[in-house]
Design a protein around this motif. Sequence first.
Motif, PDB file in Angstrom:
ATOM      1  N   TYR A  28       0.766  -1.126  -0.061  1.00 22.30           N
ATOM      2  CA  TYR A  28       0.086   0.039   0.116  1.00 22.30           C
ATOM      3  C   TYR A  28       0.802   1.290  -0.023  1.00 22.30           C
ATOM      4  N   ARG A  29       2.400   1.152  -0.318  1.00 24.92           N
ATOM      5  CA  ARG A  29       3.100   2.397  -0.335  1.00 24.92           C
ATOM      6  C   ARG A  29       2.795   3.177   1.136  1.00 24.92           C
ATOM      7  N   ILE A  30       3.201   2.612   2.324  1.00 18.40           N
ATOM      8  CA  ILE A  30       2.770   3.270   3.382  1.00 18.40           C
ATOM      9  C   ILE A  30       4.268   3.832   3.819  1.00 18.40           C
ATOM     10  N   TYR A  31       3.941   5.084   4.219  1.00 22.85           N
ATOM     11  CA  TYR A  31       5.221   5.789   4.898  1.00 22.85           C
ATOM     12  C   TYR A  31       4.945   5.810   6.492  1.00 22.85           C
ATOM     13  N   LEU A  32       5.516   4.832   7.175  1.00 22.56           N
ATOM     14  CA  LEU A  32       5.381   4.624   8.497  1.00 22.56           C
ATOM     15  C   LEU A  32       6.010   5.722   9.495  1.00 22.56           C
ATOM     16  N   LYS A  33       5.396   6.018  10.200  1.00 20.04           N
ATOM     17  CA  LYS A  33       6.231   7.513  11.012  1.00 20.04           C
ATOM     18  C   LYS A  33       6.086   6.839  12.581  1.00 20.04           C
ATOM     19  N   ILE A  34       7.038   6.677  13.415  1.00 20.02           N
ATOM     20  CA  ILE A  34       6.717   6.266  14.744  1.00 20.02           C
ATOM     21  C   ILE A  34       7.287   7.399  15.435  1.00 20.02           C
ATOM     22  N   THR A  35       6.193   7.925  16.071  1.00 22.28           N
ATOM     23  CA  THR A  35       6.177   9.173  16.872  1.00 22.28           C
ATOM     24  C   THR A  35       6.379   9.130  18.153  1.00 22.28           C
ATOM     25  N   GLN A  36       6.472  10.299  19.017  1.00 23.05           N
ATOM     26  CA  GLN A  36       6.658  10.332  20.417  1.00 23.05           C
ATOM     27  C   GLN A  36       5.086  10.090  20.969  1.00 23.05           C
ATOM     28  N   THR A  40      -3.837  12.207  23.217  1.00 25.10           N
ATOM     29  CA  THR A  40      -5.025  11.988  22.552  1.00 25.10           C
ATOM     30  C   THR A  40      -5.285  10.967  21.437  1.00 25.10           C
ATOM     31  N   LYS A  41      -4.298  10.306  21.081  1.00 24.99           N
ATOM     32  CA  LYS A  41      -4.240   9.082  20.072  1.00 24.99           C
ATOM     33  C   LYS A  41      -3.056   8.312  20.183  1.00 24.99           C
ATOM     34  N   LEU A  42      -3.402   7.225  19.641  1.00 24.70           N
ATOM     35  CA  LEU A  42      -2.225   6.195  19.613  1.00 24.70           C
ATOM     36  C   LEU A  42      -1.690   6.242  18.196  1.00 24.70           C
ATOM     37  N   GLY A  43      -2.530   6.526  17.420  1.00 24.60           N
ATOM     38  CA  GLY A  43      -1.972   6.523  15.602  1.00 24.60           C
ATOM     39  C   GLY A  43      -2.828   7.174  14.877  1.00 24.60           C
ATOM     40  N   ASP A  44      -2.516   7.370  13.594  1.00 26.78           N
ATOM     41  CA  ASP A  44      -3.423   8.069  12.829  1.00 26.78           C
ATOM     42  C   ASP A  44      -2.888   7.737  11.438  1.00 26.78           C
ATOM     43  N   TYR A  45      -3.866   8.081  10.549  1.00 23.43           N
ATOM     44  CA  TYR A  45      -3.979   7.737   9.209  1.00 23.43           C
ATOM     45  C   TYR A  45      -3.822   9.159   8.089  1.00 23.43           C
ATOM     46  N   ARG A  46      -2.933   9.327   7.518  1.00 22.37           N
ATOM     47  CA  ARG A  46      -3.271  10.594   6.392  1.00 22.37           C
ATOM     48  C   ARG A  46      -3.227   9.816   4.883  1.00 22.37           C
ATOM     49  N   PRO A  47      -4.062  10.343   4.065  1.00 22.27           N
ATOM     50  CA  PRO A  47      -4.211   9.936   2.506  1.00 22.27           C
ATOM     51  C   PRO A  47      -3.196  10.558   1.845  1.00 22.27           C
ATOM     52  N   PRO A  48      -2.973  10.066   0.545  1.00 22.32           N
ATOM     53  CA  PRO A  48      -1.731  10.689  -0.394  1.00 22.32           C
ATOM     54  C   PRO A  48      -2.415  11.823  -1.075  1.00 22.32           C
ATOM     55  N   ILE A  49      -2.577  12.930  -0.303  1.00 20.81           N
ATOM     56  CA  ILE A  49      -2.825  14.031  -0.760  1.00 20.81           C
ATOM     57  C   ILE A  49      -1.761  14.997  -0.786  1.00 20.81           C
ATOM     58  N   ASN A  50      -1.190  15.488  -1.964  1.00 20.98           N
ATOM     59  CA  ASN A  50       0.073  16.225  -2.321  1.00 20.98           C
ATOM     60  C   ASN A  50       1.290  15.312  -1.750  1.00 20.98           C
ATOM     61  N   GLN A  51       1.244  14.085  -1.886  1.00 22.63           N
ATOM     62  CA  GLN A  51       2.249  13.448  -1.468  1.00 22.63           C
ATOM     63  C   GLN A  51       2.247  11.818  -2.329  1.00 22.63           C
ATOM     64  N   PRO A  52       3.015  11.235  -2.581  1.00 20.64           N
ATOM     65  CA  PRO A  52       3.109   9.982  -3.258  1.00 20.64           C
ATOM     66  C   PRO A  52       2.832   8.862  -2.493  1.00 20.64           C
ATOM     67  N   TYR A  53       2.514   9.026  -1.064  1.00 27.08           N
ATOM     68  CA  TYR A  53       2.296   7.767  -0.288  1.00 27.08           C
ATOM     69  C   TYR A  53       1.313   8.109   0.872  1.00 27.08           C
ATOM     70  N   HIS A  54       0.866   6.719   1.302  1.00 27.19           N
ATOM     71  CA  HIS A  54      -0.087   6.887   2.418  1.00 27.19           C
ATOM     72  C   HIS A  54       0.796   6.834   3.697  1.00 27.19           C
ATOM     73  N   LYS A  55       0.448   7.850   4.762  1.00 26.07           N
ATOM     74  CA  LYS A  55       1.055   7.945   5.827  1.00 26.07           C
ATOM     75  C   LYS A  55       0.370   7.369   6.965  1.00 26.07           C
ATOM     76  N   ILE A  56       1.014   6.669   7.760  1.00 23.10           N
ATOM     77  CA  ILE A  56       0.678   6.332   8.879  1.00 23.10           C
ATOM     78  C   ILE A  56       1.461   6.693  10.018  1.00 23.10           C
ATOM     79  N   SER A  57       1.151   6.758  11.062  1.00 24.11           N
ATOM     80  CA  SER A  57       1.722   7.040  12.317  1.00 24.11           C
ATOM     81  C   SER A  57       1.476   6.166  13.608  1.00 24.11           C
ATOM     82  N   VAL A  58       2.397   5.884  14.488  1.00 22.92           N
ATOM     83  CA  VAL A  58       1.874   5.043  15.675  1.00 22.92           C
ATOM     84  C   VAL A  58       3.012   5.527  16.723  1.00 22.92           C
ATOM     85  N   ASN A  59       2.401   5.613  17.851  1.00 16.88           N
ATOM     86  CA  ASN A  59       3.367   5.983  18.936  1.00 16.88           C
ATOM     87  C   ASN A  59       4.243   5.137  19.372  1.00 16.88           C
ATOM     88  N   HIS A  60       5.574   5.587  19.652  1.00 12.40           N
ATOM     89  CA  HIS A  60       6.766   4.678  20.069  1.00 12.40           C
ATOM     90  C   HIS A  60       6.456   3.892  21.101  1.00 12.40           C
TER      91      HIS A  60
END
Length: 209
Positions: A28-36, A40-60
């Motif tokens: 799915y061409r995911i850019y996975l970001k491991i965050t601080q 308010t949240k454990l993770g989130d998803y951002r669609p590929p708007i103005n970028q070539p990949y889907h972005k998912i972040s998860v708390n470290h």
Amino acid sequence: MTEQEKQILAEYLPEKAVKPVSHLITRYRIYLKITQSRRTKLGDYRPPINQPYHKISVNHDLNPYAFLVTFIHEVAHLIVFKKYKTHVSSPHGIEWKREYRNLMQKFIDEDIFPKDIAVEISKSIVNSKASSTAELELTRVLRKYDENKIEGVVHLEELPEGSMFVIKTGRRFKKGAKRRIRFMCQNIDNKRWYLFHPLTEVKLLDRVK
């Protein structure tokens, strides 16, 4: 994915989950970001708007099983976006529930989760809530696998009514009665009442100065 990237994943995931998660990231061409840690949240998803990949972040700071559950939750959002864009009943409506259930069942079938977690997940995916933290029993069993527990920190539900406690921000409260799932608690300083999740991490106060 490169071997180095898989090694990084292995630091956050159960060992048996690294291969299927790597496959999802590549597929799915995911850019996975491991965050601080985020309150308010454990993770989130951002669609590929103005970028070539889907972005998912998860708390470290999630334990490996909680990290995996959060990642799957966000991949379900990704698949829903690919299939329906914004034409869905709600962010966590029937479309998301279906994709989350299908994804999670595959990981259960691979025996990636311990039995107690697998049992609770199997119950929750019948009608998954918007957040894994809303699934009280699932959250409770996931937290059993936390390794970096802080001395003196307990869950609010463990304290008797009337106990005084402090939360991570330093604010002080007195525990009140339970209202459905959450507890009514009074701020000791401003006397206002707030609702708290039963698994909120707190420290008991012996006395208030």
